[in-house]
Design a protein around this motif. Structure first.
Motif, mmCIF file in Angstrom:
data_model
loop_
_atom_site.group_PDB
_atom_site.id
_atom_site.type_symbol
_atom_site.label_atom_id
_atom_site.label_comp_id
_atom_site.label_asym_id
_atom_site.label_seq_id
_atom_site.Cartn_x
_atom_site.Cartn_y
_atom_site.Cartn_z
ATOM 1 N N ASP A 20 -8.402 -15.389 49.843
ATOM 2 C CA ASP A 20 -10.117 -15.027 49.664
ATOM 3 C C ASP A 20 -10.587 -16.069 48.689
ATOM 4 O OD1 ASP A 20 -10.021 -12.959 50.993
ATOM 5 O OD2 ASP A 20 -9.784 -11.325 49.494
ATOM 6 N N ASP A 21 -9.660 -16.724 47.643
ATOM 7 C CA ASP A 21 -10.208 -17.672 46.734
ATOM 8 C C ASP A 21 -10.384 -18.889 47.525
ATOM 9 O OD1 ASP A 21 -10.172 -15.787 44.803
ATOM 10 O OD2 ASP A 21 -8.474 -16.655 43.857
ATOM 11 N N GLU B 293 -13.477 -18.689 49.509
ATOM 12 C CA GLU B 293 -14.715 -19.003 48.468
ATOM 13 C C GLU B 293 -14.806 -20.378 48.154
ATOM 14 O OE1 GLU B 293 -15.197 -14.661 46.433
ATOM 15 O OE2 GLU B 293 -14.099 -16.205 45.394
ATOM 16 N N SER C 33 -19.417 -16.740 47.290
ATOM 17 C CA SER C 33 -18.279 -15.833 47.170
ATOM 18 C C SER C 33 -18.304 -14.812 48.308
ATOM 19 C CB SER C 33 -18.749 -14.651 45.829
ATOM 20 O OG SER C 33 -20.064 -13.880 46.504
ATOM 21 N N PRO D 136 -18.499 -11.328 48.896
ATOM 22 C CA PRO D 136 -19.606 -10.594 49.181
ATOM 23 C C PRO D 136 -20.873 -11.507 49.580
ATOM 24 C CG PRO D 136 -18.840 -10.006 47.088
ATOM 25 C CD PRO D 136 -18.212 -11.175 47.551
ATOM 26 N N GLU D 137 -21.231 -12.616 49.188
ATOM 27 C CA GLU D 137 -22.184 -13.499 49.676
ATOM 28 C C GLU D 137 -22.209 -13.872 51.351
ATOM 29 O OE1 GLU D 137 -23.702 -15.880 45.415
ATOM 30 O OE2 GLU D 137 -22.117 -16.575 46.785
ATOM 31 N N ASP E 224 -14.230 -2.143 41.234
ATOM 32 C CA ASP E 224 -14.402 -3.645 41.641
ATOM 33 C C ASP E 224 -15.505 -4.053 42.535
ATOM 34 O OD1 ASP E 224 -14.176 -6.438 42.068
ATOM 35 O OD2 ASP E 224 -12.004 -6.341 42.609
ATOM 36 N N PRO E 225 -16.787 -4.571 41.957
ATOM 37 C CA PRO E 225 -17.908 -4.981 42.742
ATOM 38 C C PRO E 225 -17.793 -6.200 43.576
ATOM 39 C CG PRO E 225 -18.147 -5.867 40.455
ATOM 40 C CD PRO E 225 -16.836 -4.960 40.418
ATOM 41 N N HIS E 226 -16.548 -7.044 43.608
ATOM 42 C CA HIS E 226 -16.313 -8.132 44.249
ATOM 43 C C HIS E 226 -15.828 -7.697 45.570
ATOM 44 C CE1 HIS E 226 -17.027 -9.681 40.148
ATOM 45 N NE2 HIS E 226 -17.661 -10.661 41.123
ATOM 46 N N ARG E 227 -15.491 -6.522 46.182
ATOM 47 C CA ARG E 227 -15.021 -6.079 47.443
ATOM 48 C C ARG E 227 -16.040 -5.400 48.179
ATOM 49 N NH1 ARG E 227 -9.115 -6.163 46.747
ATOM 50 N NH2 ARG E 227 -8.716 -6.434 44.538
#
Length: 164
Positions: A32-33, A36, A42, A44-45, A112-115
């Motif tokens: 994932d990194d 990104e 990101s 989510p983006e 975790d809001p990044h998922r």
């Protein structure tokens, strides 16, 4: 040889992967990194602006690109449910499924809001996704590892298996 770690969000892929890389002097990549960085957005983006299908295409390309290296790759939770990504990973390395109960994963990811999947689903919906993916992970992985224990024990088992 590339080692791919797969499993549901929160199963310990990144933690075990970093430890494995340290113990074996391999490069560690969090898929994932990596995506990104290459996409300059990101996760989510990417999901919001380009959609999941676009993300899955980039994910499959990243699996293929990273297969050229001797490394350990922590796959995203959905990577190995894609048959194409799974095939590429198996053909170019060993895919280890870190199998762990849903409740353990959920406790690790629930805030975790990044998922995107966590942000957009209830606990029950996530459990359904977990259940659907479990059999796919089993089918697409080379090896199943009991991941309901310490990262050190998981890592040592993967090292033992991968040395054979």
């Amino acid at each position: 040889m590339t080692i791919y770690l797969c499993g549901f969000m929160g199963c310990g892929k990144s933690t075990v992967g970093k430890l494995f890389a340290q113990k074996t002097d391999l490069k560690f990549t969090d898929l994932d990194d990596y995506i990104e960085e290459t996409e300059k957005m990101s996760i989510p983006e990417i999901f919001a602006s380009k959609g999941e299908e676009y993300f899955r295409e980039k994910e499959a390309k990243a699996v293929k690109d990273l297969s050229a290296e001797n490394s350990v790759v922590a796959c995203g939770g959905g990577t190995i449910i894609n048959d194409n990504s799974a095939r590429i990973a198996r053909e170019n390395g060993t895919v280890f499924f870190l199998d762990i109960p849903f409740e353990v994963c959920y406790d690790r990811i629930k805030d975790d809001p990044h998922r995107p999947l966590v942000a957009n689903n209830t606990k029950d919906q996530l459990h359904e996704i977990f259940d659907k993916r479990h059999d796919i992970y089993l089918k697409n992985a080379s090896v199943r590892v009991d991941a309901d224990r310490t990262p050190e024990l998981i890592c040592d088992e993967i090292i033992r298996i991968s040395d054979k």
